[in-house]
Design an enzyme around this catalytic site. Sequence first.
Site, PDB file in Angstrom:
ATOM      1  N   HIS A 188      52.101  58.590 -47.962  1.00  0.00           N
ATOM      2  CA  HIS A 188      51.575  59.353 -46.728  1.00  0.00           C
ATOM      3  C   HIS A 188      52.111  58.810 -45.485  1.00  0.00           C
ATOM      4  O   HIS A 188      52.216  59.612 -44.616  1.00  0.00           O
ATOM      5  CB  HIS A 188      50.079  59.483 -46.928  1.00  0.00           C
ATOM      6  CG  HIS A 188      49.523  60.522 -47.803  1.00  0.00           C
ATOM      7  ND1 HIS A 188      48.981  60.125 -49.004  1.00  0.00           N
ATOM      8  CD2 HIS A 188      49.580  61.869 -47.970  1.00  0.00           C
ATOM      9  CE1 HIS A 188      48.615  61.429 -49.852  1.00  0.00           C
ATOM     10  NE2 HIS A 188      49.081  62.298 -49.159  1.00  0.00           N
ATOM     11  N   GLU A 429      48.253  69.152 -59.303  1.00  0.00           N
ATOM     12  CA  GLU A 429      48.894  67.949 -59.189  1.00  0.00           C
ATOM     13  C   GLU A 429      48.301  66.892 -60.182  1.00  0.00           C
ATOM     14  O   GLU A 429      48.809  65.715 -60.063  1.00  0.00           O
ATOM     15  CB  GLU A 429      48.467  67.666 -57.745  1.00  0.00           C
ATOM     16  CG  GLU A 429      47.358  67.500 -57.138  1.00  0.00           C
ATOM     17  CD  GLU A 429      47.071  67.366 -55.477  1.00  0.00           C
ATOM     18  OE1 GLU A 429      48.163  66.692 -55.146  1.00  0.00           O
ATOM     19  OE2 GLU A 429      46.118  67.609 -55.003  1.00  0.00           O
TER      20      GLU A 429
HETATM   21  C1  PEP Z   1      51.203  66.699 -53.293  1.00  0.00           C
HETATM   22  O1  PEP Z   1      50.561  65.600 -54.184  1.00  0.00           O
HETATM   23  O2  PEP Z   1      52.323  66.975 -53.804  1.00  0.00           O
HETATM   24  C2  PEP Z   1      50.767  66.827 -52.215  1.00  0.00           C
HETATM   25  C3  PEP Z   1      51.189  67.940 -51.503  1.00  0.00           C
HETATM   26  O3  PEP Z   1      49.744  66.519 -51.561  1.00  0.00           O
HETATM   27  P1  PEP Z   1      49.532  64.994 -50.721  1.00  0.00           P
HETATM   28  O4  PEP Z   1      50.858  64.521 -50.677  1.00  0.00           O
HETATM   29  O5  PEP Z   1      48.688  65.119 -49.427  1.00  0.00           O
HETATM   30  O6  PEP Z   1      48.807  64.191 -51.919  1.00  0.00           O
HETATM   31 MG    MG Z   2      48.439  65.458 -53.582  1.00  0.00          MG
END
Ligand code: PEP
Ligand code: MG
Length: 577
Positions: A188, A429
């Site tokens: 992130h 996911e």
């Molecule tokens: C993902 O998991 O691909 C997503 C878009 O969510 P995040 O990156 O915020 O976990």
């Molecule tokens: Mg995600």
Amino acid sequence: MRIFKGIAASEGMVKGKALVFRHASTVAERRHILANGIARELNILAKAMSEARLTIEEHTNSHLSDESQQILEAHLLMLDDPEYRQQIEAYIRTNLVSAQWAIEEVSEQYATLLAESGDELLAERADDIRDISLTLLDATSGRRRSHDLALDEDVILVADSLMPSELFALDKSRILGLVLDGGARASHVAILVRAFGIPAVIATGRASLCVNDGDEMIVDGSWGEVYVRADLTAAQLLDERYARWQEHEAQLREMVDLPTEMVDGHRVELYANIQGLVEVDGVRSSGAHGIGLFRSEFLFMERAALPTEEEQYQAYKTVLQQMAPKPVTIRTLDIGGDKVVQELGIDEKNPILGWRAVRFCLARKDIFTTQIKALLRASVHGRLKIMFPMISGLEELNAVLHLLEHVKEECRIEAIAFDEKIEIGTMIEVPSAALSADILAKRVDFFSIGTNDLIQYTIAVDRGNEKIAYLYQPFHPAVLRSIKMVVDMAHNEGIEVSLCGEMASDPLCSVLLAGLGLDELSMGVQSLLQVRQILRSVSSEEAKELAAQVLSMDSYQTINTYIREWMHDRFDHLTTI
Ligand code: PEP
Ligand code: MG
């Protein structure tokens, strides 16, 4: 001159002066002293004791889980234990050593004694002692913590690691570039630096150990290179590279108002991912079809207290109004994992598999219903779509849909207007969700595949851990098969599928994803025009053939080589591929 190579995490080139920050624990200074230095070391110890106490008390005042509170209270008791302190003092006097040396030595003796006591409960306390020892060492050295970093001039921040919350606490306008020893592209913090437009190179290995505050640096976030004290020749070469990059950017800008139409007319709509309101202006000028992922949790991370319903309503309303009539998909709170909000008391040993996203929200319905109500209220100001993260199966999806209906009913009773036709979607996911996509598709209006997590959970590889980053493979046959399966199952049920993980922003993946049948791709806006340029120069038939070819292959290495060659044959002028 020193050069570090790492992962190109966020495009762009910058020059500036380094500011180094390290989390890694201080190594105790092992220094002998003369007898007349004893008083000074005792004084250092006394100060460290009271400073450590203040630090722990500060933490106990925040809203932590009972378990975390108990641990901190145990730490306070230990700090107040006169025997512990007397032993450190005695160690300084008897061995004529620095306070840091004594703290580390005495604490380790205590910890070993507890660990080998044969009593399970006492053994568990050994780590507490080590923890206190580190807090004391920090206090004696006045070590900088990220939240103490006041940036009063423009810097290139060089750190061993950085948490998203730490990045938020810093003044981003002062950060010209970022260099991290660790990290991964899908972490992130990497997603955030891209969103803030800060050029970054991560996974450099040892940069934070080798660079000094004030060193002149050049960060090339497009090539993944960092130059420290660059010589004249290197600086000239980099200037030329920078000029070429700017030229390429100018060419891409010409695509802003064009549709993402493949040569046979097939369209793949491109959307933007955002983390906060400040990014909306950038989205409006980016040529995006709308916002495909608003990570709403970042509204919760930028502040000390949870946002109220009214504050959230204002934020959602602003985005919707500014983007109207284009659609905005807001994802409900996806907290936990590497996105920590201290006030929420999420403190877990295995956060990636733990109390995250809807799992947290279904346990904290007060927080969840507040968010949903704010979303419903805002829905009249534009075209809102709501999406739920980390759904793992039908029960969980039913539970959130039930809660949504409940809040809608409440709004009706209170005569609060909302869009009765809001489209509701779920992220795919978690592998269990991918495998049951046909079941989930019957309950929602759209899917959005979160490949960042889907890759992490399918291959069992922590997306932020650089030691196993080689395993984090978007082209793993299992990942590609999952995407294809989800798309096919969704289309069978007549719903559309978007992909909003970092794969969507990787130009190398663009044609393949179109060929796998994705209807939409949602990404950080920096990559959008590059992806558009690529998709506009191939046909959907070619893309399908590529996908079929790749799906018949048996390893990510083969697929990777094949795709790279395929793309290079057609797009050798693209610098980012
Ligand atoms: C993902 O998991 O691909 C997503 C878009 O969510 P995040 O990156 O915020 O976990
Ligand atoms: Mg995600």
